[in-house]
Enzyme design. Structure first.
Site, PDB file in Angstrom:
ATOM      1  N   TYR A  19      -1.827   0.407  10.074  1.00  0.00           N
ATOM      2  CA  TYR A  19      -2.045  -0.289   8.803  1.00  0.00           C
ATOM      3  C   TYR A  19      -0.809  -0.187   7.921  1.00  0.00           C
ATOM      4  CZ  TYR A  19      -3.552  -0.971   3.991  1.00  0.00           C
ATOM      5  OH  TYR A  19      -3.627  -1.365   2.675  1.00  0.00           O
ATOM      6  N   THR A  74       0.814  -1.208   0.000  1.00  0.00           N
ATOM      7  CA  THR A  74       0.000   0.000   0.000  1.00  0.00           C
ATOM      8  C   THR A  74       0.852   1.265   0.000  1.00  0.00           C
ATOM      9  OG1 THR A  74      -1.539   1.300   1.378  1.00  0.00           O
ATOM     10  CG2 THR A  74      -0.113  -0.241   2.515  1.00  0.00           C
TER      11      THR A  74
END
Length: 330
Positions: A141, A117
């Site tokens: 995250y 990501t």
């Protein structure tokens, strides 16, 4: 043709990639716990229901199928949730990578494509952001994904593993044939939320933060059509089959749109002037995240076919309309 294990292949991005792999002739086994994915979204290959922390079951699947490569999608992906439940994110996103790589080591699987990501970059200082930009995540995250990247790189240095790590930017849209799309019940992506508001599924959409240092004060993101992202995975697999070097690559178009621009586009295409609420910033959200995508095009020969905000929004809206008319898809 090679046999591929796709973890998280019943999810949004995973299912679109399984479709592309199937169309390309690969033999596919999807391994998914179906916590956020749907068995109906898997259009090719075999589904095995299981957990990545069930190492005995996972090893049995590796032993049974003798995979040539692994595409790893299975992960938790919500930035706000990661701030509330950091340990769960490190466990699911990071510890399970170790479980998977242990099986790769035991059964001689040396090709690995990892779903990462842009959150690994944190508060971006340059835009578009290149792969060489510092990785300083600002939420669990992003940190859990960066730790996973480091684990993969360390293992590769000590073994014959070759990898492609794909750092996603904001993924949206749906399969152009209308067969699959975003099916997660808790999906909170902006375009999904905006389409729901346009269709009356939600009462409104929200802008989180209007005081960012951007032209209209709202966050800017690089939105990539899910079919183009799925194609990048097939290209990454083909690259690993032919090349000797591992790669970390951004997957984005290099074009940014603000939250306000995206919601305006959904209003325009849907013809619905749905309510938009302006609320304070959310913790952990950077102001601007736009990809430098030159490297992925050059090395993988990736050629996006759907790089238009109009097409992304139109396909997402068509899918959400289909779900309303066919409730079993929800």
């Amino acid at each position: 043709m090679a046999k591929i294990l796709v973890t998280g292949g019943a999810g949004y991005i995973g299912s679109h990639t399984v479709k592309k792999l199937g169309e390309a002739g690969y033999e596919i086994v999807t391994y998914d716990n179906l916590s956020t994915g749907s068995a109906e979204a898997i259009l090719y290959g075999k589904l095995v229901t299981g957990e990545l922390n069930d190492t005995e079951h996972l090893a049995q699947i590796f032993a049974q199928h003798q995979f040539d490569a692994v595409l790893h999608f299975a992960a938790s992906i919500s930035v706000p949730e990661s701030l509330e439940k950091p340990l769960a994110y490190y466990y699911n996103n990071t510890c399970n990578v170790v479980n998977l790589l242990n099986c790769c080591q035991e059964f001689g699987v040396n090709q690995f494509v990892f779903s990462s990501t842009a959150a690994v970059y944190g508060e971006i200082k340059e835009s578009p952001v290149p792969e060489s930009s510092p990785t300083l995540p600002i939420n669990p995250y992003g940190q859990s994904k960066l730790m996973s990247e480091k684990i993969i790189r360390d293992y590769a240095q000590a073994s014959d593993l070759k990898y492609v790590i794909l750092r996603y930017f904001n993924v949206a849209g749906a399969d152009s044939s209308g067969k699959i799309g975003q099916m997660g019940k808790k999906a909170a992506h902006l375009i999904k939320v905006g389409c729901d508001a346009a269709l009356g599924i939600r009462p409104s959409a929200s802008i989180f933060g209007t005081d960012y240092p951007t032209p209209d004060g709202t966050g800017i993101r690089d939105y990539i059509h899910v079919e183009d992202l799925a194609s990048a995975h097939v290209d990454a697999l083909a690259y690993l089959e032919q090349k000797e070097t591992s790669q970390i690559l951004n997957c984005g178009y290099g074009t940014g749109y603000s939250v306000r621009e995206v919601l305006s586009k959904i209003r325009e295409i849907s013809g619905v002037n749905f309510q938009i609420n302006e609320t304070p910033r959310r913790p952990g959200d950077p102001a601007c995240v736009v990809a430098s995508g030159d490297k992925v095009r050059e090395l993988l020969g990736w050629h996006p076919q759907h790089n238009s905000l109009d097409e992304i929004v139109s396909s997402a809206l068509a899918w959400e309309k289909k779900k309303l008319s066919q409730p079993y898809l929800v």
